[in-house]
Motif scaffolding. Sequence first.
Motif, short mmCIF file in Angstrom:
data_model
loop_
_atom_site.label_atom_id
_atom_site.label_comp_id
_atom_site.label_asym_id
_atom_site.label_seq_id
_atom_site.Cartn_x
_atom_site.Cartn_y
_atom_site.Cartn_z
N ALA A 148 -42.89 41.47 -12.30
CA ALA A 148 -41.49 41.24 -12.68
C ALA A 148 -40.55 42.04 -11.79
CB ALA A 148 -41.29 41.61 -14.15
N GLN A 149 -40.92 43.30 -11.52
CA GLN A 149 -40.09 44.13 -10.64
C GLN A 149 -40.06 43.57 -9.22
OE1 GLN A 149 -42.35 47.68 -11.47
NE2 GLN A 149 -40.72 48.55 -12.73
N ALA A 150 -41.21 43.11 -8.74
CA ALA A 150 -41.26 42.54 -7.40
C ALA A 150 -40.45 41.25 -7.33
CB ALA A 150 -42.71 42.26 -7.00
N ALA A 151 -40.55 40.43 -8.39
CA ALA A 151 -39.79 39.17 -8.42
C ALA A 151 -38.29 39.45 -8.47
CB ALA A 151 -40.22 38.34 -9.63
N ALA A 152 -37.88 40.45 -9.25
CA ALA A 152 -36.46 40.78 -9.36
C ALA A 152 -35.91 41.26 -8.03
CB ALA A 152 -36.27 41.85 -10.44
N ARG A 153 -36.68 42.10 -7.31
CA ARG A 153 -36.22 42.54 -5.99
C ARG A 153 -36.11 41.36 -5.04
NH1 ARG A 153 -36.19 47.54 -3.51
NH2 ARG A 153 -37.56 48.45 -5.11
N LEU A 154 -37.10 40.47 -5.08
CA LEU A 154 -37.10 39.30 -4.20
C LEU A 154 -35.84 38.45 -4.44
CD1 LEU A 154 -40.23 37.09 -3.55
CD2 LEU A 154 -37.99 36.07 -3.87
N VAL A 155 -35.50 38.24 -5.72
CA VAL A 155 -34.30 37.45 -6.04
C VAL A 155 -33.04 38.19 -5.62
CG1 VAL A 155 -32.93 36.43 -7.90
CG2 VAL A 155 -35.42 36.20 -7.91
N ALA A 156 -32.98 39.50 -5.92
CA ALA A 156 -31.78 40.28 -5.62
C ALA A 156 -31.47 40.29 -4.14
CB ALA A 156 -31.95 41.70 -6.13
N GLU A 157 -32.50 40.18 -3.30
CA GLU A 157 -32.29 40.17 -1.86
C GLU A 157 -31.77 38.81 -1.35
OE1 GLU A 157 -35.73 43.45 -0.63
OE2 GLU A 157 -36.17 41.30 -0.53
N ARG A 158 -31.75 37.81 -2.25
CA ARG A 158 -31.37 36.45 -1.83
C ARG A 158 -30.12 35.89 -2.51
NH1 ARG A 158 -36.66 37.12 -0.96
NH2 ARG A 158 -37.78 35.82 0.56
N VAL A 159 -29.64 36.56 -3.54
CA VAL A 159 -28.47 36.05 -4.26
C VAL A 159 -27.41 37.15 -4.36
CG1 VAL A 159 -29.93 34.49 -5.60
CG2 VAL A 159 -29.29 36.71 -6.57
N ALA A 160 -26.23 36.77 -4.79
CA ALA A 160 -25.12 37.71 -4.90
C ALA A 160 -25.32 38.66 -6.08
CB ALA A 160 -23.81 36.95 -5.06
N PRO A 161 -24.80 39.89 -6.00
CA PRO A 161 -24.89 40.82 -7.13
C PRO A 161 -24.27 40.21 -8.38
CG PRO A 161 -24.13 41.96 -5.16
CD PRO A 161 -24.14 40.49 -4.83
N GLY A 162 -24.92 40.43 -9.52
CA GLY A 162 -24.41 39.92 -10.79
C GLY A 162 -24.68 38.45 -11.04
N ALA A 163 -25.43 37.79 -10.14
CA ALA A 163 -25.69 36.36 -10.29
C ALA A 163 -26.50 36.06 -11.54
CB ALA A 163 -26.42 35.83 -9.06
N ALA A 164 -26.29 34.86 -12.08
CA ALA A 164 -27.04 34.40 -13.26
C ALA A 164 -28.42 33.92 -12.84
CB ALA A 164 -26.28 33.27 -13.96
N VAL A 165 -29.45 34.41 -13.53
CA VAL A 165 -30.83 34.03 -13.23
C VAL A 165 -31.48 33.51 -14.51
CG1 VAL A 165 -33.07 34.80 -12.39
CG2 VAL A 165 -30.97 35.79 -11.43
N LEU A 166 -31.87 32.25 -14.50
CA LEU A 166 -32.52 31.67 -15.68
C LEU A 166 -33.92 32.27 -15.79
CD1 LEU A 166 -32.23 27.95 -16.73
CD2 LEU A 166 -34.15 29.38 -17.38
N THR A 167 -34.16 32.92 -16.91
CA THR A 167 -35.39 33.70 -17.09
C THR A 167 -36.36 32.98 -18.00
OG1 THR A 167 -33.99 35.66 -16.90
CG2 THR A 167 -36.27 35.99 -17.61
N VAL A 168 -37.41 32.42 -17.40
CA VAL A 168 -38.45 31.74 -18.15
C VAL A 168 -39.58 32.75 -18.33
CG1 VAL A 168 -39.97 29.72 -18.26
CG2 VAL A 168 -37.76 29.57 -17.08
N GLY A 169 -39.41 33.62 -19.31
CA GLY A 169 -40.37 34.70 -19.49
C GLY A 169 -39.92 35.66 -20.57
N GLY A 170 -40.49 36.86 -20.58
CA GLY A 170 -40.25 37.82 -21.64
C GLY A 170 -39.34 38.96 -21.25
N MET A 171 -39.36 40.02 -22.06
CA MET A 171 -38.47 41.15 -21.88
C MET A 171 -38.75 41.90 -20.57
SD MET A 171 -36.16 41.27 -24.04
CE MET A 171 -35.57 42.88 -23.51
#
Length: 336
Positions: free
Chosen positions: A79-102
Amino acid sequence: MDIQTLIDPYDTLLLDLDGVVYLGRDAVPGAPESLREAAGRGVRLAYVTNNASRTPGAIAEHLSALGAPATPEDVVTSAQAAARLVAERVAPGAAVLTVGGMGLRSALRAHGLRPVSTAMDGAVAVVQGIAPGLSYGLLSEGALAVRQGALFVAANADSTMPTSRGELPGNGAMTRVIATATGVEPIVAGKPEPPLHRESMLRTGSRRPLVVGDRLDTDIEGATNAGVDSLLVLTGVASPLDLLTAGPRHRPTYVAAGLSALHRPYPQVRRDGDGWACEGWTARWEEGRLRLDGRGDPLDGLRAAAAATWEAAGEGQADEDAVKAVLDSSLSGGTP
């Protein structure tokens, strides 16, 4: 010269969890004790898991309850690796549809992203990770967002996950719902792809890590991709037959019954004429078949057989039928 134990050359253990430290809610026998001993010797422990359903805090609490030394900072998740991967590709504060848990939601928030639950929330990315009770409705929202152009990221692509009840469907199986419905394949953050090992190295600062896992297609291939040594333990998914028929990227540096092997000298696997030997066993290929002779610890026989088989297979994979009979006869006592 003093004989080193297996762990001696390494400063960090990058440990898989399911099938290595625990199975479901229960500890693998002997695992917590072995990890306490490693920590007592000054070896850094990093728990590196493809499971994105729980937060590092929850995982550390579970590990501590089992008797393994762990803090939230010791846990690195897909989850941490996926979050970093997304954060490097989208704008800060962007909405991310989360198909998963806490665990996935917390990781996204830590990178300044905004987890949402519907495609109508303007999601620029969809991140999927395994979670109990994952619903058809949430999978549908994920598919809608991907069809609308959202980046599709999977925390991991494990087809199964080991539990005390047996192997259950993993996130890789669940991502096929969105992938099949949209025709879009996800970018994978977890093992064996580079992002999770990159995350682990960033967080630990390790110089001489040893990857420890129970799966050839995630843990061991991930170590191969990262160019570091690996230990396969036979307490989870991989079987002796899987080991012998492994291709080059799935061949571990070491194989052991469990984590206690970290604190013992590793038996030497050496050239013996036209074959290979380990302790009281010798293995060679004759007329396209594996021949294994000897007695003693069956695991030493497996180590010799693996060396001989991998040499014969080269860049390919050994035929199952050519090795299975040897496992069923010579090693019928099983691995301890």
